[in-house]
Design a protein around this motif. Sequence first.
Motif, PDB file in Angstrom:
ATOM      1  N   LYS A 119       0.868  -1.089   0.020  1.00  0.00           N
ATOM      2  CA  LYS A 119      -0.041   0.103   0.014  1.00  0.00           C
ATOM      3  C   LYS A 119       0.768   1.319   0.061  1.00  0.00           C
ATOM      4  N   VAL A 120       1.834   1.090   0.840  1.00  0.00           N
ATOM      5  CA  VAL A 120       2.702   2.313   0.805  1.00  0.00           C
ATOM      6  C   VAL A 120       3.552   2.407  -0.673  1.00  0.00           C
ATOM      7  N   MET A 121       4.287   1.404  -1.225  1.00  0.00           N
ATOM      8  CA  MET A 121       5.081   1.304  -2.213  1.00  0.00           C
ATOM      9  C   MET A 121       4.176   1.626  -3.470  1.00  0.00           C
ATOM     10  N   ALA A 122       2.814   1.668  -3.317  1.00  0.00           N
ATOM     11  CA  ALA A 122       2.348   1.952  -4.563  1.00  0.00           C
ATOM     12  C   ALA A 122       2.602   3.132  -5.233  1.00  0.00           C
ATOM     13  N   LEU A 123       2.763   4.107  -4.443  1.00  0.00           N
ATOM     14  CA  LEU A 123       3.057   5.615  -4.607  1.00  0.00           C
ATOM     15  C   LEU A 123       4.258   5.629  -5.785  1.00  0.00           C
ATOM     16  N   LEU A 124       5.274   4.456  -5.570  1.00  0.00           N
ATOM     17  CA  LEU A 124       6.500   4.451  -6.461  1.00  0.00           C
ATOM     18  C   LEU A 124       6.084   4.484  -7.913  1.00  0.00           C
ATOM     19  N   ALA A 159      21.195   5.282  -0.856  1.00  0.00           N
ATOM     20  CA  ALA A 159      21.921   4.595  -0.083  1.00  0.00           C
ATOM     21  C   ALA A 159      22.248   4.908   1.173  1.00  0.00           C
ATOM     22  N   ILE A 160      22.568   6.187   1.248  1.00  0.00           N
ATOM     23  CA  ILE A 160      23.004   6.532   2.369  1.00  0.00           C
ATOM     24  C   ILE A 160      21.785   6.824   3.444  1.00  0.00           C
ATOM     25  N   THR A 161      20.463   7.179   2.838  1.00  0.00           N
ATOM     26  CA  THR A 161      19.072   7.185   3.568  1.00  0.00           C
ATOM     27  C   THR A 161      18.890   5.493   4.221  1.00  0.00           C
ATOM     28  N   ALA A 162      19.365   4.539   3.354  1.00  0.00           N
ATOM     29  CA  ALA A 162      18.796   3.193   3.845  1.00  0.00           C
ATOM     30  C   ALA A 162      19.737   2.760   4.790  1.00  0.00           C
ATOM     31  N   VAL A 163      20.974   2.953   4.792  1.00  0.00           N
ATOM     32  CA  VAL A 163      22.247   2.633   5.739  1.00  0.00           C
ATOM     33  C   VAL A 163      22.079   3.207   7.129  1.00  0.00           C
ATOM     34  N   GLY A 164      21.444   4.448   7.096  1.00  0.00           N
ATOM     35  CA  GLY A 164      21.394   5.383   8.357  1.00  0.00           C
ATOM     36  C   GLY A 164      19.992   5.011   9.212  1.00  0.00           C
ATOM     37  N   LEU A 165      18.994   4.649   8.189  1.00  0.00           N
ATOM     38  CA  LEU A 165      17.730   4.596   9.064  1.00  0.00           C
ATOM     39  C   LEU A 165      18.048   3.050   9.688  1.00  0.00           C
ATOM     40  N   SER A 174      13.819   0.869   6.378  1.00  0.00           N
ATOM     41  CA  SER A 174      15.261   1.576   5.640  1.00  0.00           C
ATOM     42  C   SER A 174      15.126   1.384   4.085  1.00  0.00           C
ATOM     43  N   LEU A 175      14.942   0.061   3.627  1.00  0.00           N
ATOM     44  CA  LEU A 175      14.898  -0.442   2.475  1.00  0.00           C
ATOM     45  C   LEU A 175      13.589   0.370   1.603  1.00  0.00           C
ATOM     46  N   VAL A 176      12.466   0.546   2.290  1.00  0.00           N
ATOM     47  CA  VAL A 176      11.387   1.283   1.574  1.00  0.00           C
ATOM     48  C   VAL A 176      11.901   2.746   1.382  1.00  0.00           C
ATOM     49  N   ALA A 177      12.440   3.329   2.136  1.00  0.00           N
ATOM     50  CA  ALA A 177      12.952   4.729   1.893  1.00  0.00           C
ATOM     51  C   ALA A 177      13.915   4.783   1.150  1.00  0.00           C
ATOM     52  N   GLN A 178      14.868   4.072   0.878  1.00  0.00           N
ATOM     53  CA  GLN A 178      15.794   3.950  -0.199  1.00  0.00           C
ATOM     54  C   GLN A 178      14.962   4.022  -1.324  1.00  0.00           C
ATOM     55  N   LEU A 179      14.259   3.253  -1.948  1.00  0.00           N
ATOM     56  CA  LEU A 179      13.565   3.273  -3.062  1.00  0.00           C
ATOM     57  C   LEU A 179      12.750   4.614  -3.363  1.00  0.00           C
ATOM     58  N   PHE A 180      12.132   4.991  -2.456  1.00  0.00           N
ATOM     59  CA  PHE A 180      11.338   6.484  -2.481  1.00  0.00           C
ATOM     60  C   PHE A 180      12.362   7.630  -2.712  1.00  0.00           C
ATOM     61  N   SER A 182      15.530   7.750  -4.015  1.00  0.00           N
ATOM     62  CA  SER A 182      16.153   7.487  -4.987  1.00  0.00           C
ATOM     63  C   SER A 182      15.370   7.957  -6.289  1.00  0.00           C
ATOM     64  N   ALA A 183      13.823   7.460  -6.127  1.00  0.00           N
ATOM     65  CA  ALA A 183      12.752   7.850  -7.244  1.00  0.00           C
ATOM     66  C   ALA A 183      12.657   9.133  -7.284  1.00  0.00           C
ATOM     67  N   ILE A 184      12.448  10.019  -6.124  1.00  0.00           N
ATOM     68  CA  ILE A 184      12.205  11.199  -6.181  1.00  0.00           C
ATOM     69  C   ILE A 184      13.169  12.174  -6.673  1.00  0.00           C
ATOM     70  N   VAL A 185      14.590  11.817  -6.272  1.00  0.00           N
ATOM     71  CA  VAL A 185      15.726  12.735  -6.488  1.00  0.00           C
ATOM     72  C   VAL A 185      15.883  12.311  -8.066  1.00  0.00           C
ATOM     73  N   ARG A 186      15.786  11.210  -8.542  1.00  0.00           N
ATOM     74  CA  ARG A 186      16.077  11.024 -10.041  1.00  0.00           C
ATOM     75  C   ARG A 186      14.964  11.628 -10.735  1.00  0.00           C
ATOM     76  N   LEU A 187      13.594  11.572 -10.485  1.00  0.00           N
ATOM     77  CA  LEU A 187      12.714  12.199 -11.207  1.00  0.00           C
ATOM     78  C   LEU A 187      13.003  13.881 -11.282  1.00  0.00           C
ATOM     79  N   GLY A 188      13.313  14.451 -10.130  1.00  0.00           N
ATOM     80  CA  GLY A 188      13.753  15.976 -10.320  1.00  0.00           C
ATOM     81  C   GLY A 188      14.883  16.259 -11.153  1.00  0.00           C
ATOM     82  N   GLY A 189      15.891  15.201 -11.008  1.00  0.00           N
ATOM     83  CA  GLY A 189      16.988  15.487 -11.976  1.00  0.00           C
ATOM     84  C   GLY A 189      16.820  15.278 -13.543  1.00  0.00           C
ATOM     85  N   LEU A 190      16.072  14.442 -13.674  1.00  0.00           N
ATOM     86  CA  LEU A 190      15.666  14.012 -15.210  1.00  0.00           C
ATOM     87  C   LEU A 190      15.031  15.365 -15.832  1.00  0.00           C
ATOM     88  N   PHE A 191      14.015  15.746 -15.012  1.00  0.00           N
ATOM     89  CA  PHE A 191      13.214  17.110 -15.464  1.00  0.00           C
ATOM     90  C   PHE A 191      14.432  18.370 -15.699  1.00  0.00           C
TER      91      PHE A 191
END
Length: 500
Positions: A119-124, A159-165, A174-180, A182-191
């Motif tokens: 339910k949480v990862m659906a937003l990915l 990766a830093i977020t995952a290890v820290g959490l 921590s694994l879920v946060a890593q996915l989110f 990375s996805a948010i930063v990459r989306l902004g970077g591509l635009f």
Amino acid sequence: MPTTVNLRTVTNSVGWSVLSKTSTFGLKFVTVPILARILSPQEFGVVAVAQTVVMFLTMIGSAGLSASLILEREEDAETVHSVFWVNLVVAAAMAACIYIWALPFAGWLGAQEAAYLLKVMALLVPLQLCGDVAYSLLARRMEFRKDAGWSVFSESVGAITAVGLALLGFGVWSLVAQLFVSAIVRLGGLFHATGYRPRLVLSLAKVGALTRYSLGIMGSEIFNFITFQSPLVVVSRHLGLADAGAYSAANRFSSIPNQVLLAGLMGVLFPVFSHMNDDPRRRTDALMLSTQVTTVALAPMMFGLWAVAEPGMFLIFGPQWVHAWPVLGLLAVSKGIMSPCSTYIPFLKGAGRSDVLWWVAMLRAALVYGLVSYGAVTGGLHAAMIWLCVANAITLVFYSWAVFRTSGTAFLSSFYVTTRPMVASIIMAVAVRYMLEHVKADLPGGLWWNALSQAAVGAAAGAVIYGLLLVLTERELLRKLFELMQQRNAMPASENRQET
């Protein structure tokens, strides 16, 4: 204006793409073992199962429309905006489906414990699909330098977020946060990199014109997804989350060489092959050369990993994972067998033959699912991995036949040339494994030092043996590569321009 594709453009693009994958490799080489020591196999397993559903529906949602933008001769703004909005609508529908039917999805995969994560990862799904159009624009413009920078940055932050959490005790989150992250930063970077900004423009006629090709790509991606993810589903359903976690951890690490070379190269070769559609002979020559080069580079990594899998598993993942070293070794072999096929997907996509890509992917998916299921039911995790190797060996033959038939080249001679480096890699790996079995008792004592010595001796011996075999069997290829590098260095600076 159209992008010029020459030797310098291609090598620069490959260099940037591989650099980004190499940086990601470095991050995973550090973070995966750290996370494996902090988290349990069950935690790895539950996230892996949830991610399987998200990845599957994300791939369906894209429907190949973004990939079709790369194949288009001109960059039409109306078409680009239309593809973006269609992707977004489909992504929202897919996310809603995951949220509503999270429990049935998780139950079907044999892991009802993963329902809350689904339910949480659906937003990915919308986060990932919204970036597809921007990436396609970068790819068709051959601007892989920009994509490389944002890929490295997004993976680093994740990766830093995952290890820290994980160190703070957040467990699976921590694994879920890593996915989110990375996805948010990459989306902004591509635009930012493309300068693309969606506008409220929608032409169903423009989208419809892309449908035939995109449906073929969608079908092939669905079956490719089944191929890559079905072993995890089979293991989870028949053998439990502990074995699923062992498979997931070993698969993550054994996939790193593929992600460094294969993923980086495939992203570049697709637009390169599409630019060669008016010159089939040049495209075929590029297919043969790129296939030989990727096999020469990738096969020894994978079969070499098999040779040092036992000490490698201890060093990388720790003693609690050492029982899974045969899984790591067999997964490496299964990927090594497929190394000559590394260039086939971008070739067929670039040639506009999504129909061939579709039926080959369908046959492979059925083969992998059937044989891995048979192995899991009759012999457990190790048997399942052995049958995965058998499935990939059969796939290698019929996949090569389909591609060489499409390119108009003779099958037997082309198959021999492209698989020859793989045979050399197998010989090297068997020799290293045999040597380690006879010298490991004489290496420095202590579990950690002995494992490190085995890995170091095996890597050194493998490099020497494979180097000698390469000189004996691939002199013509080495000569050709040397001539190409001389030709590239002799190009005038004006030919390095990307725009004409």
